[in-house]
Design an enzyme around this catalytic site. Structure first.
Site, PDB file in Angstrom:
ATOM      1  N   ASP A  38       0.834  -1.207   0.000  1.00 12.62           N
ATOM      2  CA  ASP A  38       0.000   0.000   0.000  1.00 12.62           C
ATOM      3  C   ASP A  38       0.868   1.257   0.000  1.00 12.62           C
ATOM      4  OD1 ASP A  38      -2.256  -1.594  -0.048  1.00 12.62           O
ATOM      5  OD2 ASP A  38      -2.483  -1.614   2.129  1.00 12.62           O
ATOM      6  N   THR A  61      -2.463  -5.159  -4.561  1.00 19.84           N
ATOM      7  CA  THR A  61      -2.385  -3.725  -4.855  1.00 19.84           C
ATOM      8  C   THR A  61      -3.691  -3.021  -4.481  1.00 19.84           C
ATOM      9  OG1 THR A  61      -3.186  -4.154  -7.111  1.00 19.84           O
ATOM     10  CG2 THR A  61      -0.807  -4.004  -6.815  1.00 19.84           C
ATOM     11  N   HIS A  62      -3.566  -1.696  -4.271  1.00 21.93           N
ATOM     12  CA  HIS A  62      -4.713  -0.775  -4.304  1.00 21.93           C
ATOM     13  C   HIS A  62      -4.286   0.263  -5.342  1.00 21.93           C
ATOM     14  CE1 HIS A  62      -7.242  -2.106  -0.984  1.00 21.93           C
ATOM     15  NE2 HIS A  62      -6.233  -2.111  -0.141  1.00 21.93           N
ATOM     16  N   ASP A  91      -7.124  -5.283  -4.952  1.00 22.87           N
ATOM     17  CA  ASP A  91      -8.085  -5.325  -3.842  1.00 22.87           C
ATOM     18  C   ASP A  91      -9.121  -4.212  -4.003  1.00 22.87           C
ATOM     19  OD1 ASP A  91      -9.284  -5.839  -1.411  1.00 22.87           O
ATOM     20  OD2 ASP A  91      -7.609  -5.089  -0.208  1.00 22.87           O
ATOM     21  N   LYS A  93     -12.460  -4.275  -3.987  1.00 23.92           N
ATOM     22  CA  LYS A  93     -13.694  -4.383  -3.194  1.00 23.92           C
ATOM     23  C   LYS A  93     -14.902  -3.828  -3.936  1.00 23.92           C
ATOM     24  CE  LYS A  93     -11.398  -4.627   1.312  1.00 23.92           C
ATOM     25  NZ  LYS A  93     -10.004  -4.238   1.061  1.00 23.92           N
ATOM     26  N   ASP A  96     -21.128  -2.869  -6.257  1.00 23.17           N
ATOM     27  CA  ASP A  96     -22.330  -2.285  -6.874  1.00 23.17           C
ATOM     28  C   ASP A  96     -23.150  -3.345  -7.625  1.00 23.17           C
ATOM     29  OD1 ASP A  96     -24.094  -0.238  -7.946  1.00 23.17           O
ATOM     30  OD2 ASP A  96     -22.452   1.176  -7.652  1.00 23.17           O
ATOM     31  N   GLN A 210      -7.971  -1.281  12.601  1.00 23.93           N
ATOM     32  CA  GLN A 210      -7.361  -2.548  12.165  1.00 23.93           C
ATOM     33  C   GLN A 210      -7.011  -3.396  13.379  1.00 23.93           C
ATOM     34  OE1 GLN A 210      -7.191  -4.858  10.130  1.00 23.93           O
ATOM     35  NE2 GLN A 210      -5.592  -4.455   8.632  1.00 23.93           N
TER      36      GLN A 210
HETATM   37  O1  S5P Z   1     -10.762  -7.436   6.239  1.00 23.61           O
HETATM   38  C1  S5P Z   1      -9.861  -6.926   5.592  1.00 23.61           C
HETATM   39  C2  S5P Z   1      -9.760  -7.124   4.203  1.00 23.61           C
HETATM   40  C3  S5P Z   1      -8.681  -6.582   3.526  1.00 23.61           C
HETATM   41  S1  S5P Z   1      -8.533  -6.992   1.862  1.00 23.61           S
HETATM   42  N1  S5P Z   1      -8.874  -6.206   6.208  1.00 23.61           N
HETATM   43  C4  S5P Z   1      -7.816  -5.644   5.531  1.00 23.61           C
HETATM   44  O2  S5P Z   1      -6.968  -5.025   6.170  1.00 23.61           O
HETATM   45  N2  S5P Z   1      -7.725  -5.794   4.162  1.00 23.61           N
HETATM   46  C5  S5P Z   1      -6.607  -5.209   3.389  1.00 23.61           C
HETATM   47  O3  S5P Z   1      -5.406  -5.810   3.843  1.00 23.61           O
HETATM   48  C6  S5P Z   1      -6.404  -3.706   3.565  1.00 23.61           C
HETATM   49  O4  S5P Z   1      -7.078  -2.987   2.545  1.00 23.61           O
HETATM   50  C7  S5P Z   1      -4.904  -3.524   3.472  1.00 23.61           C
HETATM   51  O5  S5P Z   1      -4.505  -3.368   2.116  1.00 23.61           O
HETATM   52  C8  S5P Z   1      -4.338  -4.848   3.968  1.00 23.61           C
HETATM   53  C9  S5P Z   1      -3.869  -4.828   5.413  1.00 23.61           C
HETATM   54  O6  S5P Z   1      -2.803  -3.937   5.582  1.00 23.61           O
HETATM   55  P1  S5P Z   1      -1.955  -3.811   6.947  1.00 23.61           P
HETATM   56  O7  S5P Z   1      -1.015  -2.703   6.659  1.00 23.61           O
HETATM   57  O8  S5P Z   1      -2.922  -3.508   8.041  1.00 23.61           O
HETATM   58  O9  S5P Z   1      -1.268  -5.137   7.128  1.00 23.61           O
END
Ligand code: S5P
Length: 259
Positions: A38, A61-62, A91, A93, A96, A210
């Site tokens: 990211d 990727t994003h 990724d 997501k 729609d 997160q």
């Molecule tokens: O439930 C999810 C699903 C995804 S795809 N939780 C997530 O964190 N992700 C993705 O995983 C999120 O968009 C990011 O690109 C990656 C986690 O990143 P990190 O830096 O927290 O490890």
């Protein structure tokens, strides 16, 4: 106790071509590590991809966060991917109606359908979202990953919603290669790849919801297949040696669950 099959055996059971390809890459390279890169500059993404490419099965990727995104970025990433034998996971997501996601997948700035081996999908709009991908993936064999659970605090992808996503996957197992999830549930059959984000050795979470677990916990205790690591690797001062640590931990967890 659950009976776990090897990734080689799972490759034969896979119903989507990219799922089969991924299980084979994992078995050949002995890695179930995916890295979420990211970063927001094209060259940073490419440099990291080339430096850790030998350690990973998938690079996530994003593309919509890259400030200087262009077609050359994709072209170079594809070359690095074939050099190191990993797959590219956008990724996006998608969420729609079928007709709109078809345009979002095939058109616009990114033309995702032309280069992504796999993409993520939310099922809130119902199973017909998958019809928006059919024309494209019939030609490329790309795989869809359904978000069955999320890593973030307070996620609404739980319980009956999760069960419905698994059902949606089973009803469309030609197009769906697997699930983004936090655990293997009994109803998730062995043809699907289970990929788990929210992985870090040295942190429990961030300031924006997160939540992190360790490779050993999700692969051995929770039974998922591929760990997705972002900041734990790309923010480390030695990303390559850190990637090797995550790869070794996730692979050891896989091997130990077979016994
Ligand atoms: O439930 C999810 C699903 C995804 S795809 N939780 C997530 O964190 N992700 C993705 O995983 C999120 O968009 C990011 O690109 C990656 C986690 O990143 P990190 O830096 O927290 O490890």
């Amino acid at each position: 106790a659950k009976k776990y099959l090897t990734y080689e055996e799972r490759a034969k059971l896979a119903t989507n071509p990219t799922a089969s390809k991924l299980f084979n890459i994992m078995a050949t390279k002995k890695t179930n590590l995916a890295v979420a890169v990211d970063l927001t500059r094209k060259q940073e993404v490419l440099n990291l991809a080339d430096s850790i490419g030998s350690e990973i099965c998938v690079l996530k990727t994003h593309v919509d966060i890259i400030d200087d995104y262009d077609q050359d970025f994709v072209h170079q990433l594809e070359q690095i991917a074939s050099k190191h034998n990993f797959l590219i996971f956008e990724d996006r997501k998608f969420a729609d109606i079928g007709n709109t996601v078809k345009y979002q997948f095939e058109s616009g700035v990114y033309h995702i359908s032309k280069w992504a081996h796999m993409v993520t999908i939310h099922g809130v709009a119902g199973p017909a979202i998958i019809d928006g991908f059919r024309d494209s993936i019939k030609q490329t064999g790309a795989g869809l990953l359904l978000l069955a659970q999320m890593s973030s605090k307070g996620s609404l992808c739980v319980g009956e919603y999760t069960n419905q996503m698994i059902e949606m996957g089973k009803q469309n197992s030609d197009a769906v290669m697997g699930f983004i999830c936090q655990e293997r549930l009994e109803s998730m059959s062995d043809n699907f790849v289970l990929m788990t984000p929210g992985i870090q050795f040295n942190s429990k979470g961030d300031s924006m919801g997160q939540q992190y677990n360790t490779p050993d916990y999700v692969v051995k205790e929770k039974g998922t297949d591929v760990i997705i690591v972002g900041r734990g690797i790309y923010q480390n001062s030695e990303p390559k040696s850190e990637a090797i640590k995550y790869k070794q931990a996730a692979w050891a967890a896989y091997e130990s669950r077979l016994n």
